[in-house]
Design a protein around this motif. Sequence first.
Motif, mmCIF file in Angstrom:
data_model
loop_
_atom_site.group_PDB
_atom_site.id
_atom_site.type_symbol
_atom_site.label_atom_id
_atom_site.label_comp_id
_atom_site.label_asym_id
_atom_site.label_seq_id
_atom_site.Cartn_x
_atom_site.Cartn_y
_atom_site.Cartn_z
ATOM 1 N N LEU A 28 3.700 8.729 1.045
ATOM 2 C CA LEU A 28 3.334 7.553 1.281
ATOM 3 C C LEU A 28 1.946 7.328 0.663
ATOM 4 C CD1 LEU A 28 3.715 7.802 5.179
ATOM 5 C CD2 LEU A 28 5.321 6.890 3.430
ATOM 6 N N TYR A 29 1.036 8.319 0.398
ATOM 7 C CA TYR A 29 -0.082 8.241 -0.482
ATOM 8 C C TYR A 29 -0.393 9.516 -1.215
ATOM 9 C CZ TYR A 29 -0.948 10.327 4.281
ATOM 10 O OH TYR A 29 -0.998 11.351 5.351
ATOM 11 N N PHE B 127 -6.532 4.453 5.333
ATOM 12 C CA PHE B 127 -6.043 4.116 4.233
ATOM 13 C C PHE B 127 -5.933 5.139 2.952
ATOM 14 C CE2 PHE B 127 -6.521 2.086 0.040
ATOM 15 C CZ PHE B 127 -5.167 1.892 -0.262
ATOM 16 N N ILE B 128 -5.033 5.499 2.322
ATOM 17 C CA ILE B 128 -5.388 6.305 1.288
ATOM 18 C C ILE B 128 -4.368 5.654 -0.075
ATOM 19 C CG2 ILE B 128 -5.099 8.838 0.281
ATOM 20 C CD1 ILE B 128 -4.857 9.658 2.998
ATOM 21 N N PHE C 170 11.462 3.890 12.992
ATOM 22 C CA PHE C 170 12.295 3.330 11.848
ATOM 23 C C PHE C 170 12.124 1.917 11.573
ATOM 24 C CE2 PHE C 170 15.824 6.360 14.223
ATOM 25 C CZ PHE C 170 15.440 7.299 13.555
ATOM 26 N N LEU D 132 5.716 2.168 16.163
ATOM 27 C CA LEU D 132 5.606 0.955 15.077
ATOM 28 C C LEU D 132 4.173 0.380 14.993
ATOM 29 C CD1 LEU D 132 7.553 -0.922 13.464
ATOM 30 C CD2 LEU D 132 7.349 -2.387 15.159
ATOM 31 N N GLU E 52 -0.056 -2.814 11.837
ATOM 32 C CA GLU E 52 -0.557 -2.514 10.468
ATOM 33 C C GLU E 52 -2.061 -3.692 10.501
ATOM 34 O OE1 GLU E 52 0.259 -0.019 9.045
ATOM 35 O OE2 GLU E 52 2.617 0.138 9.226
ATOM 36 N N GLN F 249 11.272 9.681 11.771
ATOM 37 C CA GLN F 249 10.743 8.624 11.107
ATOM 38 C C GLN F 249 11.417 8.215 9.492
ATOM 39 O OE1 GLN F 249 6.768 8.300 8.995
ATOM 40 N NE2 GLN F 249 6.171 7.479 10.876
ATOM 41 N N SER F 250 11.321 6.965 9.288
ATOM 42 C CA SER F 250 12.047 6.932 7.834
ATOM 43 C C SER F 250 11.408 5.437 7.438
ATOM 44 C CB SER F 250 13.557 6.661 8.171
ATOM 45 O OG SER F 250 13.851 5.723 8.701
ATOM 46 N N GLY F 251 11.774 5.018 6.026
ATOM 47 C CA GLY F 251 11.718 3.884 5.439
ATOM 48 C C GLY F 251 12.808 3.073 6.245
ATOM 49 N N GLU F 252 12.601 1.618 6.151
ATOM 50 C CA GLU F 252 13.821 0.860 6.538
ATOM 51 C C GLU F 252 15.035 0.852 5.780
ATOM 52 O OE1 GLU F 252 12.792 -2.902 8.175
ATOM 53 O OE2 GLU F 252 10.905 -2.054 9.094
ATOM 54 N N MET G 104 -4.293 0.936 9.723
ATOM 55 C CA MET G 104 -4.933 1.832 8.696
ATOM 56 C C MET G 104 -6.431 1.503 8.848
ATOM 57 S SD MET G 104 -2.404 1.980 5.494
ATOM 58 C CE MET G 104 -2.456 0.121 5.151
ATOM 59 N N ARG H 67 6.961 -8.325 13.538
ATOM 60 C CA ARG H 67 6.421 -7.137 13.917
ATOM 61 C C ARG H 67 5.841 -6.940 15.356
ATOM 62 N NH1 ARG H 67 6.689 -3.065 10.131
ATOM 63 N NH2 ARG H 67 5.495 -1.077 11.175
ATOM 64 N N TYR I 201 0.770 -1.049 0.088
ATOM 65 C CA TYR I 201 -0.088 0.150 0.110
ATOM 66 C C TYR I 201 0.865 1.208 0.064
ATOM 67 C CZ TYR I 201 1.325 -1.284 4.762
ATOM 68 O OH TYR I 201 1.917 -1.410 5.960
ATOM 69 N N CYS I 202 2.047 1.294 0.319
ATOM 70 C CA CYS I 202 2.878 2.366 0.652
ATOM 71 C C CYS I 202 3.817 2.892 -0.526
ATOM 72 C CB CYS I 202 3.872 2.031 1.685
ATOM 73 S SG CYS I 202 4.961 3.192 2.174
HETATM 74 N N1 SAM Z 1 9.231 2.476 8.046
HETATM 75 C C1 SAM Z 1 8.377 2.605 9.246
HETATM 76 C C2 SAM Z 1 7.465 1.578 9.633
HETATM 77 O O1 SAM Z 1 7.242 0.772 8.705
HETATM 78 O O2 SAM Z 1 6.793 1.591 10.666
HETATM 79 C C3 SAM Z 1 7.955 4.062 9.451
HETATM 80 C C4 SAM Z 1 7.488 4.683 8.059
HETATM 81 S S1 SAM Z 1 5.725 3.817 7.453
HETATM 82 C C5 SAM Z 1 5.805 4.925 5.994
HETATM 83 C C6 SAM Z 1 4.705 4.735 8.556
HETATM 84 C C7 SAM Z 1 3.273 4.210 8.267
HETATM 85 O O3 SAM Z 1 2.590 5.049 7.101
HETATM 86 C C8 SAM Z 1 3.014 2.871 8.156
HETATM 87 O O4 SAM Z 1 2.948 2.461 9.649
HETATM 88 C C9 SAM Z 1 1.610 2.961 7.424
HETATM 89 O O5 SAM Z 1 0.545 2.269 8.406
HETATM 90 C C10 SAM Z 1 1.562 4.216 6.963
HETATM 91 N N2 SAM Z 1 1.010 4.344 5.493
HETATM 92 C C11 SAM Z 1 1.690 3.745 4.605
HETATM 93 N N3 SAM Z 1 1.240 4.095 3.460
HETATM 94 C C12 SAM Z 1 0.036 4.411 3.551
HETATM 95 C C13 SAM Z 1 -1.190 4.498 2.805
HETATM 96 N N4 SAM Z 1 -1.159 4.369 1.580
HETATM 97 N N5 SAM Z 1 -2.362 5.311 3.256
HETATM 98 C C14 SAM Z 1 -2.212 5.497 4.723
HETATM 99 N N6 SAM Z 1 -1.269 5.346 5.395
HETATM 100 C C15 SAM Z 1 -0.030 4.597 5.147
#
Ligand code: SAM
Length: 347
Positions: free
Chosen positions: A309-310, A234-235, A140, A161, A164, A108-111, A203, A184, A70-71
């Motif tokens: 992210l969205y 969710f978006i 993170f 964290l 999900e 905050q960041s991607g992995e 979400m 997780r 979704y990301c």
């Molecule tokens: N990488 C770390 C993690 O996975 O926890 C932190 C960053 S991650 C991008 C942060 C959050 O963004 C995720 O936990 C997810 O729920 C949310 N997210 C990602 N894609 C999304 C979407 N399409 N719509 C809404 N929330 C989204």
Amino acid sequence: NKDMKIVEKLYREQTLSDNELKTLIETKNIEATQLLKKYADETRQKYYGKKVFIRGLIEISSYCKNDCLYCGIRRSNNKAERYRLTRDEILTCCKNGYNLGFRTFVMQSGEDGFLTDRFLCSIIREIREKYPDCAITLSFGERSYESYKCLKEAGADRYLLRHEAADPNLYEKLHPKKMSLENRKKCLFNLKELGYQVGAGFMVGAPYQTTEHLINDLRFLQYLQPHMIGIGPFIPHHNTEFANNKSGTVELTLRLLNIIRLMFPKILLPATTALGTVTPNGRELGLQNGCNVVMPNLSPVKVRKKYDLYDNKICTGEEAAECRGCLNRRVKYAGYKIVSERGDYAF
Ligand code: SAM
Ligand code: FES
């Protein structure tokens, strides 16, 4: 009527049976919906008054080795523009944030494999030293017990964290095979054991998500007992395979925020950017429905659009100071008050 009785019971007992939860999540009854909102706001005011805590979000890297379906910054989106902030850029964000009244910084960041313990710990130590009155929150993703321990010892206080999806089947539909729900969840318990204030979440309206999945999420949260819960709609993102899915609705998100406030009366609950994205007054509605936290963006404007992210994410063009001013007005208009405090969990 029956639905009102369920709301009364949730307010009294802070929990419900699965059947009652299902009824409440799905009810179209207006009086029950209004009563639920009223109790959620009463409960939030009982523990936190009209206070709204602000968290300055610094998005330090958009590189990610994961591939959450979704990301927008998932690894296989080769159209995503990647960036990493330097140490100096991160510290400048903190400095600006501090001057704007922030007393919590969320990195905050991607992995991103570039974010080693050595690099992160040294930044955390410096922030800790420069801003002893601030809380440091990290987000993170999944890391080892040893890594979390090292970051904690360097001075981090909290960790976000989202789990999900607590249901293994739904988790699998939203993530590639390589990713593991078990890991997780394990990470969340490790973080708790290490003494972090921990945030989990999910979400709302994710693809394939049913009421039963949401009940499963609430049960997992009851088991984990986190200090913070992050939920937002969710978006869809145009470069993912869920590009044509519908966003989660405002109504269902507010409903779950209400229920979460009553199940976890002292929880730190953000009115998320995603909620503000699906509707223009989304964050204000969140605050009136049990939320007590907002997380404005402190990232440098030049990278904002890249932490994508969205679709249509709000606040990607504004300077930190503009967001601070805008939010001040919005929060005030909603009937609450931003405070310049760390905003720890009301133990
Ligand atoms: N990488 C770390 C993690 O996975 O926890 C932190 C960053 S991650 C991008 C942060 C959050 O963004 C995720 O936990 C997810 O729920 C949310 N997210 C990602 N894609 C999304 C979407 N399409 N719509 C809404 N929330 C989204
Ligand atoms: Fe960012 Fe309003 S909070 S522009």
